[in-house]
Motif scaffolding. Structure first.
Motif, short mmCIF file in Angstrom:
data_model
loop_
_atom_site.label_atom_id
_atom_site.label_comp_id
_atom_site.label_asym_id
_atom_site.label_seq_id
_atom_site.Cartn_x
_atom_site.Cartn_y
_atom_site.Cartn_z
N ASP A 1 -0.80 -1.05 -4.55
CA ASP A 1 -1.70 -0.08 -4.45
C ASP A 1 -1.21 1.23 -4.66
O ASP A 1 -0.55 1.79 -3.72
N ASN B 1 -3.54 -1.12 -8.24
CA ASN B 1 -4.75 -0.53 -8.40
C ASN B 1 -3.97 1.06 -8.31
O ASN B 1 -2.92 1.36 -7.59
N GLY C 1 -3.03 4.01 -5.44
CA GLY C 1 -4.32 4.71 -5.68
C GLY C 1 -3.86 6.24 -5.35
O GLY C 1 -3.31 6.43 -4.44
N ARG C 2 -4.34 7.20 -6.31
CA ARG C 2 -4.03 8.55 -6.23
C ARG C 2 -2.92 9.11 -6.10
O ARG C 2 -2.10 10.12 -5.53
N VAL C 3 -1.73 8.12 -6.65
CA VAL C 3 -0.37 8.34 -6.57
C VAL C 3 -0.15 9.32 -7.59
O VAL C 3 -0.93 9.49 -8.66
N HIS D 1 -0.57 4.20 -1.24
CA HIS D 1 -1.64 5.29 -1.57
C HIS D 1 -1.12 6.75 -1.46
O HIS D 1 -0.58 7.12 -0.46
N GLY D 2 -1.30 7.48 -2.27
CA GLY D 2 -1.10 8.71 -2.46
C GLY D 2 0.06 9.17 -2.48
O GLY D 2 0.43 10.51 -2.22
N SER E 1 0.83 -1.25 -0.07
CA SER E 1 -0.06 0.07 0.07
C SER E 1 0.76 1.21 -0.11
O SER E 1 1.66 1.64 1.02
N ALA F 1 -5.17 7.97 -10.14
CA ALA F 1 -3.56 8.20 -10.06
C ALA F 1 -3.31 9.16 -11.28
O ALA F 1 -4.06 9.21 -12.44
#
Length: 189
Positions: free
Chosen positions: A36, A56, A38-40, A18-19, A16, A60
């Motif tokens: 994961d 995921n 996500g939103r990276v 994320h971001g 993980s 992104a």
């Protein structure tokens, strides 16, 4: 976080991220399956030949990223920003790109078999030679896209907008076109 820390933490079993912020990162050939992201922020990153299968990447930022020959099979890219990204010969089999922004992206010879691009924005995208059999592109915006020689057999393009798109030598056998706006502006019934 830098690339070395990311790769070390991934190797230790962490998945993980994320971001995280990694614009312009050099991740050529990296194996990050199941990560994961996500939103990276990977805007402008070089992921040429990288493997991210099953990852995921929803929402992104991959604007301008280099994803040539990347393995993105079964990746979640819903709502991702892939504007001006280079995805030539990338493997996007069964990936979810619904609602993604792919304006002016280069998907020449990419493999998008059974992918979902519903409500995706592909204005001006290069999809020449892309393998898109069975792709779901319901309500996708393909205005001025280049689909020269693409395989759209058995695809669902219902209510998609193909205004000005180049469909020269495109295989559209058994393609669903209900409500689709064709290149000349005609609405297919």
């Amino acid at each position: 976080m830098d690339v070395q820390e990311l790769l070390a933490r991934y190797a230790a079993g962490e998945r993980s991220f994320h971001g995280i912020e990694l614009p312009e990162a050099d991740l050529r050939g990296a194996n990050l399956g199941g990560v994961d992201f996500g939103r990276v922020n990977l805007s402008g990153a070089n992921l040429t030949g990288a493997s991210l299968s099953g990852a995921n990447l929803s929402q992104a930022n991959l604007r301008g990223a280099k994803l040539h020959r990347a393995n993105l099979s079964e990746v979640i890219l819903s709502g991702a920003d892939l504007r001006q990204a280079a995805l030539t010969t990338a493997n996007l089999n069964e990936s979810d790109l619904s609602g993604a922004s792919l304006n002016d992206a280069d998907l020449c010879d990419a493999n998008l078999h059974m992918a979902s691009l519903s409500a995706a924005n592909l204005q001006g995208a290069n999809l020449s030679g892309a393998k898109m059999g069975g792709v779901r592109m319901w309500k996708a915006d393909l205005q001025w896209a280049d689909l020269t020689g693409a395989d759209l057999s058995e695809a669902n393009l219902s209510e998609a907008n193909l205004t000005g798109a180049n469909l020269y030598a495109t295989d559209m056998s058994e393609t669903f076109l209900t409500g689709t706006i064709m290149p000349d502006g005609f609405i297919h019934l």
